[in-house]
Design a protein around this motif. Sequence first.
Motif, short mmCIF file in Angstrom:
data_model
loop_
_atom_site.label_atom_id
_atom_site.label_comp_id
_atom_site.label_asym_id
_atom_site.label_seq_id
_atom_site.Cartn_x
_atom_site.Cartn_y
_atom_site.Cartn_z
N PHE A 48 9.79 -16.66 30.26
CA PHE A 48 10.10 -16.95 28.85
C PHE A 48 8.87 -17.23 28.00
O PHE A 48 8.99 -17.53 26.82
N TYR A 49 7.67 -17.11 28.59
CA TYR A 49 6.45 -17.22 27.82
C TYR A 49 6.44 -16.18 26.69
O TYR A 49 6.19 -16.49 25.53
N GLY A 85 2.38 -21.94 24.24
CA GLY A 85 1.77 -21.33 25.41
C GLY A 85 0.73 -22.21 26.07
O GLY A 85 0.66 -22.31 27.30
N GLU A 86 -0.10 -22.85 25.26
CA GLU A 86 -1.15 -23.71 25.80
C GLU A 86 -0.58 -24.89 26.57
O GLU A 86 -1.10 -25.28 27.61
N LYS A 107 14.83 -13.87 23.76
CA LYS A 107 14.97 -13.71 22.31
C LYS A 107 14.01 -14.61 21.53
O LYS A 107 13.57 -14.25 20.44
N LYS A 108 13.70 -15.79 22.09
CA LYS A 108 12.80 -16.71 21.41
C LYS A 108 11.73 -17.20 22.39
O LYS A 108 11.75 -18.34 22.85
N PRO A 109 10.76 -16.34 22.72
CA PRO A 109 9.71 -16.73 23.67
C PRO A 109 8.86 -17.87 23.12
O PRO A 109 8.43 -17.84 21.98
N TYR A 110 8.63 -18.88 23.96
CA TYR A 110 7.92 -20.05 23.47
C TYR A 110 6.45 -19.76 23.17
O TYR A 110 5.81 -20.45 22.38
N VAL A 117 0.24 -13.14 38.61
CA VAL A 117 0.39 -11.69 38.47
C VAL A 117 1.74 -11.38 37.82
O VAL A 117 1.84 -10.51 36.94
N GLY A 118 2.77 -12.12 38.22
CA GLY A 118 4.09 -11.93 37.63
C GLY A 118 4.11 -12.22 36.15
O GLY A 118 4.68 -11.46 35.35
N VAL A 119 3.47 -13.32 35.73
CA VAL A 119 3.48 -13.66 34.31
C VAL A 119 2.66 -12.65 33.51
O VAL A 119 2.98 -12.33 32.36
N ASN A 120 1.60 -12.11 34.12
CA ASN A 120 0.80 -11.11 33.42
C ASN A 120 1.58 -9.81 33.20
O ASN A 120 1.53 -9.23 32.11
#
Length: 290
Positions: A129-130, A143-144, A134-137, A53-56
């Motif tokens: 950081f997904y 992401g995968e 500044k530079k989300p992976y 839920v947090g990442v969403n």
Amino acid sequence: MASLSEWIEGARPRTLPNAVAPVVAGVGAAIALDGFSWWRSVLALLVSLSLIVGVNYANDYSDGIRGTDEHRVGPLRLVGSGVAAPKAVLTAALVSLGLAGVLGLLLVVLSGHWWLLGMGALCILGAWFYTGGKKPYGYYGFGEVAVFVFFGLAGVLGTVYVQAGRVSWAALACAVAVGCFSTAVLTANNLRDIPTDIESGKRTLATRLGDKGTRRLYVALIGIPYLISLSFVFTGYPIAALSTLTIGILLPAAGAVQSGKTGRELIPALRDTGLAMLVWAVFTAVAMNL
């Protein structure tokens, strides 16, 4: 101000199988190792649910303030649609991730496996950081990989380890299978979003592989869990053959991906892949203990 139903939709409840399935598989493996603890299982489940839920919410916030979600197809984006203030969504994300951290700390303290604090910290940082920073992976095609690691390997093996104090080959096999399923969910999501991601400059793995390559990747990912099911059958767990019944759940999703469906036509594929993952985890957890 967003309504309660909009906040629930913004949490993306269809992704919850990604949080539940690794715990279910991990519990099955822990029982097989005679290490089951109901309260540790519950804590592991709450950590996993809080984390997803947090990442969403974090994804909603970060993509929203960048303008990535302005023309996104799919479930409601709170910030991108303007129904919720960015600060409110950020707060929801931080509260959810904070809850995951507190519950995870409690689980570590009570289980005594202190090195797991590092893994928990990596999970929370990975969630933020997904798409944050500044530079989300996630914007560079990783992401995968993160989903496979966090909601596959870490989710399953962490659940087993905090209960049994060790892992098994069966637990590792489950971790790989669930990781592949979870990654397939994200792959279908990113396949749907290729046009808008290219327009917004978000370079996901799907935009790098292209439409055809992403569809092939999805099929490969959903095939691996069933090869693992066969390995269970031939190594003393014949009931694991039941998990292949979930292919029936996946057929519409695979058909949509392979037939070239796009946009909203791919949304059911995300749901069906997540459901197949959850049912596969249940069947396999039972098979490991019969």
